[in-house]
Scaffold this motif. Structure first.
Motif, PDB file in Angstrom:
ATOM      1  N   UNK A 140       0.840  -1.199   0.000  1.00 26.38           N
ATOM      2  CA  UNK A 140       0.000   0.000   0.000  1.00 26.38           C
ATOM      3  C   UNK A 140       0.872   1.244   0.000  1.00 26.38           C
ATOM      4  N   UNK A 141       0.370   2.321  -0.569  1.00 24.94           N
ATOM      5  CA  UNK A 141       1.132   3.571  -0.608  1.00 24.94           C
ATOM      6  C   UNK A 141       1.178   4.249   0.759  1.00 24.94           C
ATOM      7  N   UNK A 142       0.295   3.824   1.651  1.00 25.19           N
ATOM      8  CA  UNK A 142       0.284   4.282   3.046  1.00 25.19           C
ATOM      9  C   UNK A 142      -0.516   3.261   3.840  1.00 25.19           C
ATOM     10  N   UNK A 143      -0.486   3.384   5.158  1.00 21.61           N
ATOM     11  CA  UNK A 143      -1.261   2.473   5.996  1.00 21.61           C
ATOM     12  C   UNK A 143      -2.760   2.687   5.769  1.00 21.61           C
ATOM     13  N   UNK A 144      -3.490   1.584   5.850  1.00 15.52           N
ATOM     14  CA  UNK A 144      -4.937   1.671   5.719  1.00 15.52           C
ATOM     15  C   UNK A 144      -5.519   2.408   6.923  1.00 15.52           C
ATOM     16  N   UNK A 145      -6.454   3.327   6.662  1.00 15.53           N
ATOM     17  CA  UNK A 145      -7.066   4.125   7.724  1.00 15.53           C
ATOM     18  C   UNK A 145      -8.553   3.796   7.836  1.00 15.53           C
ATOM     19  N   UNK A 146      -9.123   4.140   8.967  1.00 17.86           N
ATOM     20  CA  UNK A 146     -10.556   3.887   9.167  1.00 17.86           C
ATOM     21  C   UNK A 146     -11.390   4.654   8.149  1.00 17.86           C
ATOM     22  N   UNK A 147     -10.870   5.781   7.675  1.00 16.05           N
ATOM     23  CA  UNK A 147     -11.600   6.585   6.681  1.00 16.05           C
ATOM     24  C   UNK A 147     -11.623   5.925   5.301  1.00 16.05           C
ATOM     25  N   UNK A 148     -10.804   4.872   5.109  1.00 16.11           N
ATOM     26  CA  UNK A 148     -10.830   4.127   3.852  1.00 16.11           C
ATOM     27  C   UNK A 148     -11.980   3.128   3.833  1.00 16.11           C
ATOM     28  N   UNK A 149     -12.543   2.860   4.978  1.00 14.38           N
ATOM     29  CA  UNK A 149     -13.647   1.907   5.095  1.00 14.38           C
ATOM     30  C   UNK A 149     -14.976   2.632   4.921  1.00 14.38           C
ATOM     31  N   UNK A 150     -15.883   1.975   4.198  1.00 12.38           N
ATOM     32  CA  UNK A 150     -17.194   2.565   3.975  1.00 12.38           C
ATOM     33  C   UNK A 150     -18.043   2.588   5.232  1.00 12.38           C
ATOM     34  N   UNK A 151     -19.231   3.135   5.105  1.00 12.14           N
ATOM     35  CA  UNK A 151     -20.173   3.241   6.217  1.00 12.14           C
ATOM     36  C   UNK A 151     -21.531   2.696   5.804  1.00 12.14           C
ATOM     37  N   UNK A 152     -22.271   2.204   6.775  1.00  9.59           N
ATOM     38  CA  UNK A 152     -23.649   1.777   6.511  1.00  9.59           C
ATOM     39  C   UNK A 152     -24.592   2.965   6.715  1.00  9.59           C
ATOM     40  N   UNK A 153     -25.604   3.038   5.878  1.00 12.32           N
ATOM     41  CA  UNK A 153     -26.566   4.130   6.026  1.00 12.32           C
ATOM     42  C   UNK A 153     -27.915   3.635   6.536  1.00 12.32           C
ATOM     43  N   UNK A 154     -28.164   2.324   6.416  1.00 11.92           N
ATOM     44  CA  UNK A 154     -29.423   1.773   6.889  1.00 11.92           C
ATOM     45  C   UNK A 154     -30.520   1.866   5.837  1.00 11.92           C
ATOM     46  N   UNK A 155     -31.358   0.853   5.786  1.00 13.31           N
ATOM     47  CA  UNK A 155     -32.404   0.792   4.761  1.00 13.31           C
ATOM     48  C   UNK A 155     -33.423   1.916   4.896  1.00 13.31           C
ATOM     49  N   UNK A 156     -33.514   2.527   6.078  1.00 17.03           N
ATOM     50  CA  UNK A 156     -34.450   3.642   6.264  1.00 17.03           C
ATOM     51  C   UNK A 156     -34.054   4.856   5.429  1.00 17.03           C
ATOM     52  N   UNK A 157     -32.792   4.874   4.968  1.00 12.86           N
ATOM     53  CA  UNK A 157     -32.315   5.986   4.143  1.00 12.86           C
ATOM     54  C   UNK A 157     -32.455   5.699   2.643  1.00 12.86           C
ATOM     55  N   UNK A 158     -32.897   4.475   2.286  1.00  9.95           N
ATOM     56  CA  UNK A 158     -33.092   4.147   0.888  1.00  9.95           C
ATOM     57  C   UNK A 158     -34.344   4.846   0.360  1.00  9.95           C
ATOM     58  N   UNK A 159     -34.235   5.440  -0.810  1.00 12.77           N
ATOM     59  CA  UNK A 159     -35.381   6.078  -1.443  1.00 12.77           C
ATOM     60  C   UNK A 159     -35.449   5.657  -2.911  1.00 12.77           C
ATOM     61  N   UNK A 160     -36.522   6.038  -3.581  1.00 12.12           N
ATOM     62  CA  UNK A 160     -36.730   5.603  -4.969  1.00 12.12           C
ATOM     63  C   UNK A 160     -35.830   6.328  -5.946  1.00 12.12           C
ATOM     64  N   UNK A 161     -35.623   7.615  -5.725  1.00 11.28           N
ATOM     65  CA  UNK A 161     -34.833   8.422  -6.654  1.00 11.28           C
ATOM     66  C   UNK A 161     -34.029   9.444  -5.876  1.00 11.28           C
ATOM     67  N   UNK A 162     -32.761   9.640  -6.271  1.00 12.29           N
ATOM     68  CA  UNK A 162     -31.906  10.578  -5.548  1.00 12.29           C
ATOM     69  C   UNK A 162     -30.707  10.963  -6.396  1.00 12.29           C
ATOM     70  N   UNK A 163     -30.033  12.028  -5.963  1.00  7.28           N
ATOM     71  CA  UNK A 163     -28.781  12.448  -6.597  1.00  7.28           C
ATOM     72  C   UNK A 163     -27.582  11.783  -5.935  1.00  7.28           C
ATOM     73  N   UNK A 164     -27.812  11.044  -4.851  1.00  5.10           N
ATOM     74  CA  UNK A 164     -26.749  10.397  -4.095  1.00  5.10           C
ATOM     75  C   UNK A 164     -27.008   8.890  -3.989  1.00  5.10           C
ATOM     76  N   UNK A 165     -25.910   8.105  -3.997  1.00  5.12           N
ATOM     77  CA  UNK A 165     -26.052   6.655  -4.092  1.00  5.12           C
ATOM     78  C   UNK A 165     -25.155   5.925  -3.095  1.00  5.12           C
ATOM     79  N   UNK A 166     -25.616   4.731  -2.738  1.00  5.53           N
ATOM     80  CA  UNK A 166     -24.939   3.845  -1.783  1.00  5.53           C
ATOM     81  C   UNK A 166     -24.532   2.570  -2.516  1.00  5.53           C
ATOM     82  N   UNK A 167     -23.224   2.261  -2.522  1.00  6.78           N
ATOM     83  CA  UNK A 167     -22.702   1.097  -3.242  1.00  6.78           C
ATOM     84  C   UNK A 167     -22.564  -0.077  -2.278  1.00  6.78           C
TER      85      UNK A 167
END
Length: 494
Positions: free
Chosen positions: A38-65
């Protein structure tokens, strides 16, 4: 014979399960831990986050992979409604996802990895994913992480038995082998060139697919009769005529999309009027064909089995199985279209480009066979069916909607537009345009010649080259693992 030290047992927190103490030994001892690359040590900020299904909507400008976007058959992310989910913008965390970023999964499909084909603003990764900071030998490292050797190491590191396996950051302790030969720098370059070529071909295939959909969409939209669409609730006589009550085919969305085809100024036809016979693939149950022997590798006199699950959404073959059976089974012919009729693979299709004596599909696949072997027509129909799948129309035509079956008796109701010859040709050429590499290829000129090939070839030709490249890359990586000299040439593309 490998042994286990007391310190290794302590590192495993005194876990004595044989699978945890197993060591994967290879001839090549010139290996480096992924963490050291790695070019540097892995950091906690490199790990994704969960948003929870309550934040899922039908249409949006933002997406969860989600982790499902990482699939073994592709170096690129796989997108559908389950892998890229619209979310409430306020729940979004910016990961600044850029072209060339490498994403690895630590949970469920652990060790699966992809590289981003472009910038993805307003996209965030799930808590099951890490963005790996790799700069030097990026494509070499990516190739080995994608290889079975890396996955086997991770399987030995991660405890089995749980419903969902969690690798945490154990993948960092997996080893990446490097060549020992005098031309080791050239070998690394060769691996990277092969990986880049695979990625570029996957990108080109997706671009061709998008271009096909755009041509079909514009031809329909710009060439409508004077009639205007007006939605009306279904009448009793209409329901009786169709002999179906599932709401999808009576919805406003379905009626509007189908209107564009039925109101097309040059008219439309049906599968059967175009000369196609519709039939189910071979029933492979023991009650139908008796005992069979299955294999993952090709064997003499075995049947090649292409199932709908082996077909990508771009009309390419991701995999094959091989079946030994003494009976004469229903084989595929040049010009046949394999079409996934049900389940998750419903709507995926593939054109057979040459007569094959011992190639079959299974009962989950429908075969569309044209009596005159009109390859151009087969390709056009396949591409239009892809368009319908992309528009979610195939699911709505199917009995039971999403997850249901597109039974043979419903194929007559699917309208196929009568496009002009020049429009058909544009679509056909995007899917199949025979192309060869025009010059003697070497490390020095391959990327230039490969770019020319990618610009001209259709999806079918790109896929053939892609499979050759993947096979060669796998062979080269195995050669490095076995500590043998790698022969650098591009004869495999001939």
């Amino acid at each position: 014979m490998a042994s286990t030290s007391f310190n290794q047992m302590l590192q495993l927190r005194s876990i004595f399960a044989p699978s945890q103490l197993e060591i994967l030994d290879i001839p090549n001892k010139n290996t480096k831990l992924l963490k050291s690359l790695l070019s540097r040590q892995l950091k906690s900020s490199d790990k994704g986050l969960e948003v929870g299904s309550s934040c899922y909507i039908t249409k949006s400008s933002h997406f969860f992979i989600r982790a499902k976007a990482l699939q073994g058959y592709s170096f690129l992310p796989f997108w559908n409604t389950e892998t890229k989910i619209p979310i409430i913008p306020s729940s979004y965390t910016d990961y600044a996802l850029k072209k060339g970023d490498i994403i690895i999964s630590k949970d469920s499909n652990i060790g699966e990895i992809i590289i981003l084909d472009k910038d993805y603003p307003n996209h965030m990764i799930s808590g099951a994913l890490y963005k790996l900071p790799i700069s030097d030998n990026k494509y070499y490292i990516l190739s080995f992480i994608k290889h079975a050797y890396f996955r086997k190491q991770l399987d030995l590191l991660v405890p089995k038995g749980s419903t969902i396996r969690h690798a945490k950051t154990m993948f960092l302790d997996c080893k990446i082998p490097f060549p020992n030969s005098k031309n080791k720098d050239k070998v690394i370059e060769f691996v990277e060139i092969l990986a880049k070529s695979i990625i570029n071909k996957e990108i080109s295939i997706r671009q061709r697919s998008d271009a096909i959909f755009e041509i079909i969409s514009q031809e329909l939209l710009n060439n409508q009769k004077k009639s205007s669409f007006v939605y009306k609730n279904p009448t009793l006589s209409e329901v009786k005529a169709l002999k179906r009550i599932n709401a999808g085919i009576f919805s406003e969305y379905f009626k509007k999309e189908e209107f564009l085809i039925r109101n097309y100024k040059n008219g439309f036809s049906s599968i059967k009027k175009l000369g196609f016979d519709v039939s189910r693939g071979q029933n492979l149950q023991i009650t139908c064909i008796g005992e069979s022997i299955y294999s993952n590798t090709k064997k003499d006199n075995f049947y090649t089995v292409i199932k709908p699950k082996h077909i990508s959404i771009y009309g390419t073959a991701m995999d094959e199985e091989y079946l030994g059976n003494v009976n004469s089974l229903k084989t595929l012919k040049k010009g046949d279209i394999i079409f996934g009729a049900e389940g998750f693979e419903k709507g995926r299709s593939l054109v057979i480009f040459e007569d094959k004596d011992k190639t079959i599909t299974n009962i989950h696949g429908i075969t569309l066979n044209h009596s005159s072997n009109d390859m151009g027509l087969s390709v056009f129909v396949k591409c239009f069916l892809d368009y319908l799948r992309n528009k979610n129309m195939i699911d709505l035509y199917a009995v039971g909607g999403n997850g249901g079956s597109l039974a043979m008796k419903y194929w007559d109701v699917i309208p196929i537009p009568e496009f002009p010859k020049d429009i058909k040709k544009k679509i056909i050429d995007l899917y199949s345009n025979p192309t060869d590499y025009s010059a003697k290829i070497s490390l020095d000129n391959f990327e230039k010649e490969d770019a020319k090939f990618n610009t001209s070839a259709g999806i079918h030709e790109l896929d053939i080259a892609l499979r050759k490249l993947k096979k060669e890359l796998d062979f080269v990586l195995n050669t490095i693992i076995d500590d043998h000299d790698v022969i650098i040439n591009f004869d495999f593309l001939k």
